[in-house]
Enzyme design. Structure first.
Site, PDB file in Angstrom:
ATOM      1  N   GLN A   1      20.282  27.120  -0.310  1.00 30.44           N
ATOM      2  CA  GLN A   1      20.171  28.388  -1.008  1.00 30.44           C
ATOM      3  C   GLN A   1      19.449  29.371  -0.119  1.00 30.44           C
ATOM      4  O   GLN A   1      18.319  29.120   0.292  1.00 30.44           O
ATOM      5  CB  GLN A   1      19.401  28.237  -2.317  1.00 30.44           C
ATOM      6  CG  GLN A   1      19.075  29.540  -3.014  1.00 30.44           C
ATOM      7  CD  GLN A   1      20.308  30.224  -3.590  1.00 30.44           C
ATOM      8  OE1 GLN A   1      21.154  29.569  -4.199  1.00 30.44           O
ATOM      9  NE2 GLN A   1      20.441  31.514  -3.353  1.00 30.44           N
ATOM     10  N   GLY A   2      20.109  30.459   0.241  1.00 31.84           N
ATOM     11  CA  GLY A   2      19.485  31.490   1.053  1.00 31.84           C
ATOM     12  C   GLY A   2      19.266  32.743   0.249  1.00 31.84           C
ATOM     13  O   GLY A   2      19.518  32.795  -0.955  1.00 31.84           O
TER      14      GLY A   2
ATOM     15  N   VAL B   1      24.990  27.804  -0.623  1.00 31.04           N
ATOM     16  CA  VAL B   1      25.907  27.220   0.344  1.00 31.04           C
ATOM     17  C   VAL B   1      26.350  25.857  -0.186  1.00 31.04           C
ATOM     18  O   VAL B   1      25.512  25.067  -0.665  1.00 31.04           O
ATOM     19  CB  VAL B   1      25.232  27.044   1.717  1.00 31.04           C
ATOM     20  CG1 VAL B   1      26.218  26.456   2.728  1.00 31.04           C
ATOM     21  CG2 VAL B   1      24.695  28.378   2.225  1.00 31.04           C
TER      22      VAL B   1
ATOM     23  N   LYS C   1      29.680  29.431   2.300  1.00 30.99           N
ATOM     24  CA  LYS C   1      28.603  30.339   1.911  1.00 30.99           C
ATOM     25  C   LYS C   1      29.160  31.361   0.937  1.00 30.99           C
ATOM     26  O   LYS C   1      29.946  32.234   1.296  1.00 30.99           O
ATOM     27  CB  LYS C   1      28.043  31.030   3.160  1.00 30.99           C
ATOM     28  CG  LYS C   1      26.931  32.038   2.882  1.00 30.99           C
ATOM     29  CD  LYS C   1      26.467  32.674   4.201  1.00 30.99           C
ATOM     30  CE  LYS C   1      25.394  33.712   3.982  1.00 30.99           C
ATOM     31  NZ  LYS C   1      24.977  34.343   5.254  1.00 30.99           N
TER      32      LYS C   1
ATOM     33  N   ASP D   1      16.755  37.738  12.099  1.00 31.91           N
ATOM     34  CA  ASP D   1      16.349  36.865  10.994  1.00 31.91           C
ATOM     35  C   ASP D   1      16.259  35.413  11.457  1.00 31.91           C
ATOM     36  O   ASP D   1      16.709  34.500  10.770  1.00 31.91           O
ATOM     37  CB  ASP D   1      17.318  36.993   9.820  1.00 31.91           C
ATOM     38  CG  ASP D   1      16.715  36.452   8.515  1.00 31.91           C
ATOM     39  OD1 ASP D   1      15.478  36.348   8.436  1.00 31.91           O
ATOM     40  OD2 ASP D   1      17.476  36.138   7.586  1.00 31.91           O
TER      41      ASP D   1
END
Length: 819
Positions: A505-506, A511, A525, A622
């Site tokens: 989990q982003g 995902v 994703k 990032d």
């Protein structure tokens, strides 16, 4: 310790454990006078002091000179460097011949000068330049020195000191680094100027480790040294090179006497470092240093090889040359390059020359010089000798003058950012071509360009019509240059996005693991409808990753845009993300030091590719451990390019009013001002290195001592000589290479330095991690040293800002929005 970098210890002797108790009012002593341990001599304006001291933790006593009023005791010269006195019985006196003598227990000679000049009334005087002189008080010329300490340099170059030689008198002004901070005796790292007058060599400044050349400036061209940009005109100091029939030497003078700066030779880091005393901070600060880059290493690319930072591999053969051993060239370059077509002495009159600019000229140890010859004469002279490989002006001022000719292989060439000096490299006729063929080539090229232009025009017209047609049909899909997956295919592959297949989990959505009909495992994703990543971020990620090919970057297989669904399909990484290993108490034990070290190096290589080797320079923005995935063999792959920025040409930085990224990994200048660059990614990489070594998450790290962050804790440990204590406790009892661990911590701290300009580029980082012998520069204080830093200042202070932290169990993303 008030130094800007703890590694600056070698400047000084640094913290003098036993110091003076009494100073003479005068700056000089005469015959039958002496200086005993506990008394000192002070220069007229109080700039320097001479006396006995003990360096570092040593109890040995030495005679030296240090700055009088600098609070960080900085020793600039030592008399008895390799002959210490082990008690306080030392006495410095002047004998009847006018020579200085250092006596131990009033009888044994520990050190002395060896002047053959006699004086009627000798006097020893300490000058405000830092020079210590013996002169005859009866001599009307006060600059007729019988002896001076500037003729016997130590490890520091002061303003006005000569670095070089007087080949008529046999003097060699070479500085040499201390063995360590407790011992001023020279080790094996030296810096000086070399010339063979008999062989008509041109003088050059070399750094040596023992007898081996480690790096060099490049020959002086009348303006600067051709291989180093630091010596160009600046606002701090003027650098000069003197070359005549008697001498060849460098020296520098300060533009302002109010500014104290010196050049220090450091055995630990194998660099010469210019440091400046900051009176407000009461500390020395780094200004510049040499060598600093991989291409500064002497002869890295062998004979006829050209070192180019940013190229892959970093070594390239000069035009008209090819690798001597092609099968080794990707990783080993020391054998250099050989000509495509050998020169033929019988055909030398048909040879010509190809011009090269922006180069550090080859080592002049393999050259001959004639400063009275012009360039035309130089060309003719070189052409008449079939052993002459290249020539150039020795002085580029006023249209150029002087001649340097190289014989044999051209050694230690590298690309520099700018240089007005031209190297003329000899080529056989077959490599040069003829004028008819050049004209034909131009005509052919013009025809090809015209034809291609017609094709491109037709192509763009076709694309425009196709896009217009798509818009008319309400088609939301665009040509993203990747296979487009049907939504139904992905629903089947993931069992309708079952929670059982959810693997992560982003900040932009979950995902899932999936399997296509052909058995291929995929990672899907699925971007959340409410996520910050919209169609623009999706297109950005697709277009970027589709064009990237590197073993340490995750491979994007395709995408799906259907209604409000925005989905990306990647290759599946069975070991998921790096953070699930290093931050888990049980899983971290499965990741031994060898795995962690290779993961660090793999991430570095992937990041180097993004910054320098891909078609466009890419700043990820990032980087974090959750965005590094691991394949079957635990090889790291950088993923998640939704926030990445691309740059063309030489652009390496930019600004934004929307600061996006992950808390704990963003560089200070990015958070505070919105300024991002390749050095922002370097900072994030440094945080990851420290996390991988320590097994601690930077965002939740806590240290009882002074509320230090992970970066502050690591820097403090290294400063105290306890850096190995940073290693993950689960690895301390297992097999690990201590030097590799310490090197990684050192590199990590270099990457997280507060000032972006101080951080190394990824090309340098890769070299540092690949070579145990590569000298590491000194890290300054890192960003986010304490838990509570100075208040943040955003790009536009007139705008009120909202800081939004999106947090879940596995991700913390910080986004700044202006309103």
């Amino acid at each position: 310790m008030a130094l800007s970098s703890f590694c600056l210890y070698i400047i000084a002797s640094m913290f003098l454990s036993s110091f003076i108790t009494f100073s003479f009012a005068a700056d000089s002593i005469g015959l039958n006078q002496s200086i005993s341990d506990g008394t000192t001599l002070v220069s007229k304006e109080g700039m320097f002091e001479l006396g006995f001291f003990s360096p570092g933790n040593s109890k040995n006593r030495y005679v030296g000179i240090w700055y009088k009023n600098i609070t960080v005791q900085t020793v600039v010269w030592v008399a008895n460097r390799c002959n210490p006195i082990n008690d306080s019985s030392g006495v410095l006196t002047m004998n009847s011949t006018g020579n200085l003598v250092l006596l131990y227990q009033n009888k044994s000679v520990v050190w002395s000068t060896n002047s053959s000049k006699q004086a009627q009334k000798p006097i020893l005087q300490l000058l405000d330049s830092g020079n210590l002189i013996v002169r005859d008080e009866e001599d009307g010329n006060s600059e007729n020195y019988l002896w001076e300490r500037f003729e016997e340099p130590s490890n520091i170059l002061l303003p006005g000191m000569k670095l070089g030689l007087n080949y008529r008198k046999g003097l060699n002004w070479r500085i040499s680094a201390w063995r360590n901070w407790d011992d001023p005796c020279p080790e094996n790292f030296t810096w000086g100027v070399e010339i063979d007058v008999q062989q008509q060599r041109f003088p050059e400044a070399y750094f040596r480790q023992g007898v081996t050349k480690s790096s060099r400036f490049g020959p002086w061209n009348g303006v600067t040294a051709s291989g180093i940009q630091l010596l160009k005109p600046n606002n701090l100091y003027d650098f000069y090179f003197v070359y005549n029939e008697e001498e060849a030497y460098y020296f520098f003078n300060l533009k302002s006497n109010a500014m104290i700066n010196i050049v220090v030779l450091n055995q630990t880091t194998m660099v010469s470092e210019r440091i400046v005393w900051a009176e407000d901070d009461k500390s020395w600060s780094h200004y510049d240093s040499f060598p600093t880059e991989q291409c500064d290493s002497y002869g890295l690319c062998g004979g006829n090889g050209n070192c180019v930072i940013g190229d892959s591999p970093v070594c390239q053969c000069m035009k008209g040359f090819k690798p001597k051993y092609p099968e080794k060239w990707l990783t080993e370059w020391s054998d250099g390059c050989t000509r495509n077509t050998p020169l033929d002495c019988k055909d030398k009159d048909n040879d010509g020359f190809v011009e090269f600019v922006n180069l550090k000229l080859p080592d002049t140890a393999y050259a001959r010089a004639n400063t009275s010859m012009n360039l035309k004469e130089c060309r003719a002279k070189c052409l008449s000798n079939c052993s002459c490989m290249a020539y150039a002006n020795s002085d580029i001022r006023n249209g150029g003058s002087g001649c340097i000719m190289w014989f044999g292989d051209l050694m230690d060439i590298r690309k520099v950012s700018s240089s007005e000096q031209v190297l003329y490299l000899r080529m056989p006729a077959s490599e040069l071509g003829n004028s008819d063929s050049k004209v034909g080539a131009v005509i052919l090229a013009a025809g090809i360009v015209g034809f291609c232009g017609v094709l491109l025009l037709g192509y763009f017209i076709y694309r425009k019509k196709s896009k217009d047609k798509s818009k008319k049909n309400g088609d939301q899909e665009e040509d993203l240059e990747l296979p487009s997956f049907e939504l139904s295919t992905l629903i089947t592959a993931t069992d309708n996005f079952s929670s059982n297949n959810r693997i992560g989990q982003g900040g932009f959505g979950p995902v899932y693991r999936g399997q296509l009909k052909d058995g291929q495992a995929i990672a899907v994703k699925r971007l959340s409808i409410n996520s910050g990543q919209g169609i623009d971020e999706l297109k950005n990620e697709v277009i970027l990753i589709a064009k990237l090919q590197h073993r340490n970057l995750v491979k994007l297989l395709g995408c799906c845009i259907h209604g409000k669904e925005k989905i990306l399909i990647y290759e599946y990484m069975p070991n998921k993300s790096l953070d699930l290993f290093i931050f888990d108490k049980n899983s971290s034990k499965l990741l031994g030091w060898r795995n962690r070290f290779e993961i660090i190096r793999g991430i570095a290589r992937g990041l180097l590719y993004l910054h320098q080797d891909s078609r466009l320079r890419i700043i990820h923005r990032d980087l974090k451990t959750s965005n590094v995935l691991l394949d079957n063999e635990m090889n790291p792959k950088i993923s998640d390019f939704g926030l990445a920025r691309t740059f063309g040409g030489d652009q390496i930085e930019g600004n934004t009013n929307s600061v996006v990224g992950t808390y704990g990994y963003m560089a200070p200048e990015y958070v505070h001002t919105g300024h991002f660059s390749v050095k922002s990614d370097v900072f994030s990489f440094g945080i990851m290195v420290l996390e991988i070594v320590s097994g601690k998450r930077s965002t939740s790290f806590s240290c009882v001592k002074e509320d230090l962050t992970l970066t502050g804790h690591a820097w403090t440990l290294m400063q105290e000589g306890r850096a190995i204590e940073l290693l993950d406790p689960c690895l301390r009892d297992s097999q690990h290479n201590v030097l590799e661990v310490l090197r990684c911590i050192h590199v990590g701290l270099l990457c997280v330095q507060h000032r972006a300009a101080d951080r190394p580029g990824m090309s340098s980082v890769v070299v540092m991690l690949s070579s145990d012998s590569h000298a590491l520069p000194c890290p300054n204080r890192p960003g986010y040293f304490m838990e509570i830093e100075e208040p943040q200042q955003y790009p536009d202070s007139s705008l009120s800002s909202i800081i939004t932290i999106a947090s879940d169990a596995e991700d913390q993303s910080l986004t700044m929005h202006s309103k």
